[in-house]
Design an enzyme around this catalytic site. Structure first.
Site, PDB file in Angstrom:
ATOM      1  N   GLY A 155     -10.462  59.429  24.064  1.00 52.27           N
ATOM      2  CA  GLY A 155      -9.871  58.938  25.301  1.00 52.27           C
ATOM      3  C   GLY A 155      -8.673  58.033  25.045  1.00 52.27           C
ATOM      4  O   GLY A 155      -8.449  57.559  23.921  1.00 52.27           O
ATOM      5  N   CYS A 156      -7.903  57.787  26.090  1.00 47.35           N
ATOM      6  CA  CYS A 156      -6.670  57.010  25.939  1.00 47.35           C
ATOM      7  C   CYS A 156      -6.950  55.554  25.578  1.00 47.35           C
ATOM      8  O   CYS A 156      -6.414  55.027  24.586  1.00 47.35           O
ATOM      9  CB  CYS A 156      -5.820  57.113  27.192  1.00 47.35           C
ATOM     10  SG  CYS A 156      -6.674  56.695  28.727  1.00 47.35           S
ATOM     11  N   TYR A 157      -7.800  54.882  26.354  1.00 46.46           N
ATOM     12  CA  TYR A 157      -8.169  53.508  26.012  1.00 46.46           C
ATOM     13  C   TYR A 157      -8.893  53.435  24.658  1.00 46.46           C
ATOM     14  O   TYR A 157      -8.607  52.545  23.844  1.00 46.46           O
ATOM     15  CB  TYR A 157      -9.074  52.913  27.094  1.00 46.46           C
ATOM     16  CG  TYR A 157      -8.405  52.467  28.365  1.00 46.46           C
ATOM     17  CD1 TYR A 157      -7.379  51.534  28.375  1.00 46.46           C
ATOM     18  CD2 TYR A 157      -8.843  52.958  29.600  1.00 46.46           C
ATOM     19  CE1 TYR A 157      -6.800  51.106  29.564  1.00 46.46           C
ATOM     20  CE2 TYR A 157      -8.269  52.532  30.791  1.00 46.46           C
ATOM     21  CZ  TYR A 157      -7.246  51.613  30.766  1.00 46.46           C
ATOM     22  OH  TYR A 157      -6.680  51.180  31.947  1.00 46.46           O
TER      23      TYR A 157
END
Length: 336
Positions: A155-157
């Site tokens: 995921g991005c985070y």
């Protein structure tokens, strides 16, 4: 011969970035862009949605057929930019038909069926695929990515958070009985293209959300091997993530040891740039595939600042990076 790649869920922001990257990639041929059968964008050229792609990529957004076997058999790899439940259902069909899958959803990121019931709200039906899936944090799992047909792109985070913390945890530099605190701010593109009042540019100020219950927290904790306190924020800018992380250092740890840890893991990883001095900002990474990391220490604490483009290193660019690794190409091919 170029490997034939398709993108499913291609009308979203990440799908557009994948289309742009794959159009220019010397070893992947973009063979098709697909959207759901009821999508309002079906049969439109992707350049009608994203004018920046005109004369670069004018492929149509084809409605996904009920029988996926034919498109799966005619493709070598599929990028799934679809919702978690959709990827959960599509990935097994592509895999059964000999097509490698690079899934950008959360459907296969954690090897625990209970995780999906608790944090994603659906019952996972493929525990055997959870066992086989490799977590697509490219700098850390390259050996396993090179041998799998199912990559669950991080995921991005979680990408910026883990890239910032992992070298220090692996080198035992942090006092983990005091949990690392991750405060991260994302641009509104992280909420996707679908219209929503909460992510409308005119409505967004700067606010925390998902406090103590965001699904990226257990993803981060699982793959770091330690619990964290993670608070995401939505900012009134289009793209990028800035994560500010506070952690307690073990007694006597020096800046030299910290720099050595980052150097040890990232010297030969060209998409992670560690600052010698100063701290990164989103403007340094937007529209690029890089994650930039800087840090400062005082009185036994470290503050790490990590920055990335959420649509690129946090999604599309990392997915292509993983595909490069899987096929034995230079990991930055087509990206820089």
């Amino acid at each position: 011969m170029a490997q034939k790649a398709i993108v499913v869920g291609a009308s979203g922001y990440t799908g557009a970035e994948l289309a742009r990257i794959l159009t220019h990639h010397p070893e992947f041929e973009l063979a098709g862009l697909y959207v759901s059968t009821n999508s309002a964008d079906a049969n439109k050229p992707i350049s009608a949605l994203y004018p920046q792609l005109r004369s670069i990529c004018d492929l149509p957004l084809q409605p996904l057929p009920e029988d996926l076997a034919e498109i799966a058999q005619n493709a070598d790899l599929a990028f799934l930019g679809t919702a978690h439940e959709v990827s959960h259902d599509l990935a097994p069909i592509f895999l059964e038909n000999g097509c490698k899958v690079f899934d950008l959803s959360g459907a296969f990121r954690v090897n625990s069926a209970e995780f999906y019931t608790q944090y994603y709200g659906f019952e996972h039906q493929y525990p055997e695929l959870l066992q086989k899936a490799v977590y697509g944090l490219a700098e850390w799992n390259a050996d396993k990515i090179a041998q799998t047909d199912l990559v669950a792109v991080a995921g991005c985070y979680p990408t910026v958070s883990q890239l910032s913390l992992k070298p220090l945890i692996e080198n035992n530099l942090l006092e983990l009985n005091q949990l690392p605190i991750i405060n991260a701010v994302s641009g509104v593109s992280g909420a996707g293209r679908k219209a929503s009042l909460t992510s409308s540019f005119c409505e967004v100020s700067l606010n925390a959300y998902g406090v103590f219950n965001h699904r990226h927290r257990p993803e981060i904790s699982t793959h770091l091997g330690t619990e964290v306190i993670f608070t995401p924020h939505l900012g009134n800018f289009k793209r990028g993530i800035l994560a500010t992380i506070t952690a307690k250092l073990k007694a006597g740890i020096t800046d030299k040891q910290i720099k050595a840890a980052y150097t040890q893991y990232y010297t030969n990883r060209p998409l992670v740039r560690v600052y010698e001095s100063g701290l990164p900002a989103i403007k340094a990474v937007e529209f690029t595939p890089y994650c930039d990391i800087g840090f400062a220490t005082k009185n036994g604490y470290i503050i790490i600042v990590g920055a990335e483009d959420n649509l690129l290193k946090g999604a599309a660019a990392q997915a292509v990076q993983c595909a490069n690794i899987r096929y034995g190409f230079n990991e930055v091919l087509g990206l820089i």
